[in-house]
Design an enzyme around this catalytic site. Structure first.
Site: not given
Length: 513
Positions: A266, A300
């Site tokens: 990720e 993110c």
């Protein structure tokens, strides 16, 4: 505003009186090991310090995990789910204290800190149900009197490397699912937020102890890059789930790929919201502002780019500038504030550097940035969210900066907007604001957004645990949390059973003796 951090540390199992925490082979380092100090970006003060694990400590943790796996995998999955349920209840009991520590150590707002703990609770609830739904398929065999089916088995040790921006939630996404799947976990948290990790370890260790389960089922090991490299190069750890920068992810993937292990990555995002001519501008404003300044732009999934239709561009930018003028920046434990600090002064330097690079490429700032000074900002980590008009092909726009810098881009056609949205190396989260059904469906189609997450009339931040979370391209391709993301933590086995009194071969092959 809650200020009694020392009392909270004590309640969460961290010995704050001597600025250290209770060491042990499952989470601490030897007495002569290097010290890791955790300073709060809120006020710059030292919260506590901890010992970094040595190579010997690492070896002890891995061996304990190997032994614990032989026990844990034999416990029926619903029973494992019951342990995770108890962990979720323990998080409920500690939500206020843990959420406050998340806010103070990381710098996100108290509401976001509490929300992060709630996300942990939610994934535990999800995992409890999942523990009774680890389904395989059955298939019809081409051979008579044969049955085929598939089943899923745990991998073994799952290594979890987490980032500072979600210091506890992303670990729980991995750990809750990995545990109900029958794996054991070793967690290396960010060296920037070790105390929240210690608190979580203390909570889950108490649950294991109450159920007479080995603490090696879920271990914590503190350290820097070297510990992460030990994990990624260790053939005893079949899966490493890593959250962080694209640069870090490439190094992790290379090391794990060299030993043919599995990685779940990720990585970075460079997320955009398309503001259509058919958008509800007031609703769009909320999504854009929270996406850009929430967690001080250190998610993110933070909104980095707004791609705005030329017909509503001036109107929306005016709304945006007015909204930024109302933002309150300060101590994140004060719920009157919207924006807290960046994680540290290195992040401030990167923020300032990005602003200068943007200006050098021709970016025009409609809301100027800068570092805040004064007694309320003594940590030196508080900056002004800023907005710049840019072109999508600027080098700095193609790069993810973990800071509240928002880029504005104008478009004419939806096809152009989608191309701009997709025209970056990252592919995590995306959104379109529109009340036009055709535009929405085109954005979600195969010729639309190339991101792992594509939203309509909500922003890029705030994913729910029910859906698989992750992205494409340089975001790494991993999927965590909901849907069938659990399959990443297991190995698939195809089984064929012959209950006939002969042995026919597949594809009609004859082999007579």
């Amino acid at each position: 505003m809650i200020t009694d951090i020392q009392s909270i540390l004590n309640k969460l199992g961290i010995n704050a009186d001597n600025a250290a925490f209770s060491t042990g082979s499952h989470w601490g380092g030897a007495a002569n090991a290097k010290t890791l100090e955790s300073f709060s970006p809120v006020d710059g003060k030292l919260i506590a310090s901890a010992k970094v694990a040595t190579g010997s400590d690492y070896e002890t943790v891995v061996r304990q995990a190997q032994t614990a796996f032989t026990e844990w995998r034999s416990i029926p999955a619903p029973k494992r789910g019951e342990i995770v349920r108890q962990f979720g209840d323990a998080l409920r009991e500690n939500k206020s204290d843990l959420g406050t520590l998340v806010s103070y150590e990381m710098g996100k707002s108290l509401q976001e800190g509490l929300g992060e703990v709630q996300e942990m609770i939610d994934i535990c609830d999800f995992a409890v149900g999942l523990s009774r739904q680890l389904y395989g398929l059955t298939m019809h065999s081409e051979r008579p009197n044969h049955r085929m089916y598939e089943q899923w088995h745990p991998l073994g040790i799952v290594g979890i490397i987490s980032a500072f921006n979600f210091p506890v939630a992303v670990w729980s996404w991995n750990a809750a699912l990995a545990l109900v799947c029958g794996n054991v976990c070793i967690w290396k948290p960010s060296e920037k937020t070790p105390l929240t990790a210690i608190a979580c370890q203390h909570i889950i260790a108490q649950v294991f102890k109450a159920n007479a389960i080995s603490e090696g089922v879920c271990s914590l090991i503190l350290g820097d890059k070297e510990v992460g490299e030990l994990m990624t190069n260790d053939g005893r750890i079949p899966l490493v789930s890593a959250t962080g920068s694209t640069r870090m992810g490439k190094a992790v993937a290379t090391a794990i790929g060299a030993r043919l292990g599995k990685s779940l990555l990720e990585l970075g995002g460079n997320n955009a919201i398309i503001i259509s001519a058919h958008a509800d501008l007031d609703m769009s404003l909320i999504g854009a502002v929270f996406g850009a300044v929430g967690t001080a732009g250190q998610r993110c999934t933070s909104t980095r780019r707004l791609i705005i239709h030329e017909s509503v561009y001036d109107t929306f930018v005016t709304k945006l500038v007015n909204a930024y003028g109302q933002l309150r920046i300060g101590n994140p434990l004060d719920q009157n504030n919207h924006v807290g600090p960046l994680i540290d002064t290195d992040a401030v330097t990167a923020y300032l550097d990005s602003i200068e690079k943007c200006k050098a490429e021709g970016g025009r700032f409609v809301v100027e940035g800068g570092v805040l000074s004064g007694e309320a900002y003594q940590s030196g980590c508080y900056v002004k969210p800023c907005i710049a008009e840019v072109k999508n092909d600027f080098k700095i726009v193609q790069h993810e900066t973990f800071a509240p810098i928002l880029y504005l881009i104008k478009y004419k056609t939806l096809e152009e907007a989608i191309a701009l949205q997709n025209g970056v190396p990252q592919g995590l989260s995306s959104a379109i604001m529109t009340l036009n059904l055709r535009e929405a469906e085109q954005f979600l189609s195969a010729s639309g957004s190339d991101c792992g997450i594509a939203n309509v009339n909500i922003g890029t931040s705030g994913a729910e645990i029910g859906g698989a979370f992750g992205g494409e391209k340089e975001t790494g391709g991993g999927r965590e949390s909901g849907s069938d993301a659990w399959k990443a933590y297991m190995r698939r086995q195809t089984n064929t059973i012959n209950y006939a009194n002969t042995l026919p071969l597949a594809q009609g092959i004859k082999f007579d003796l």
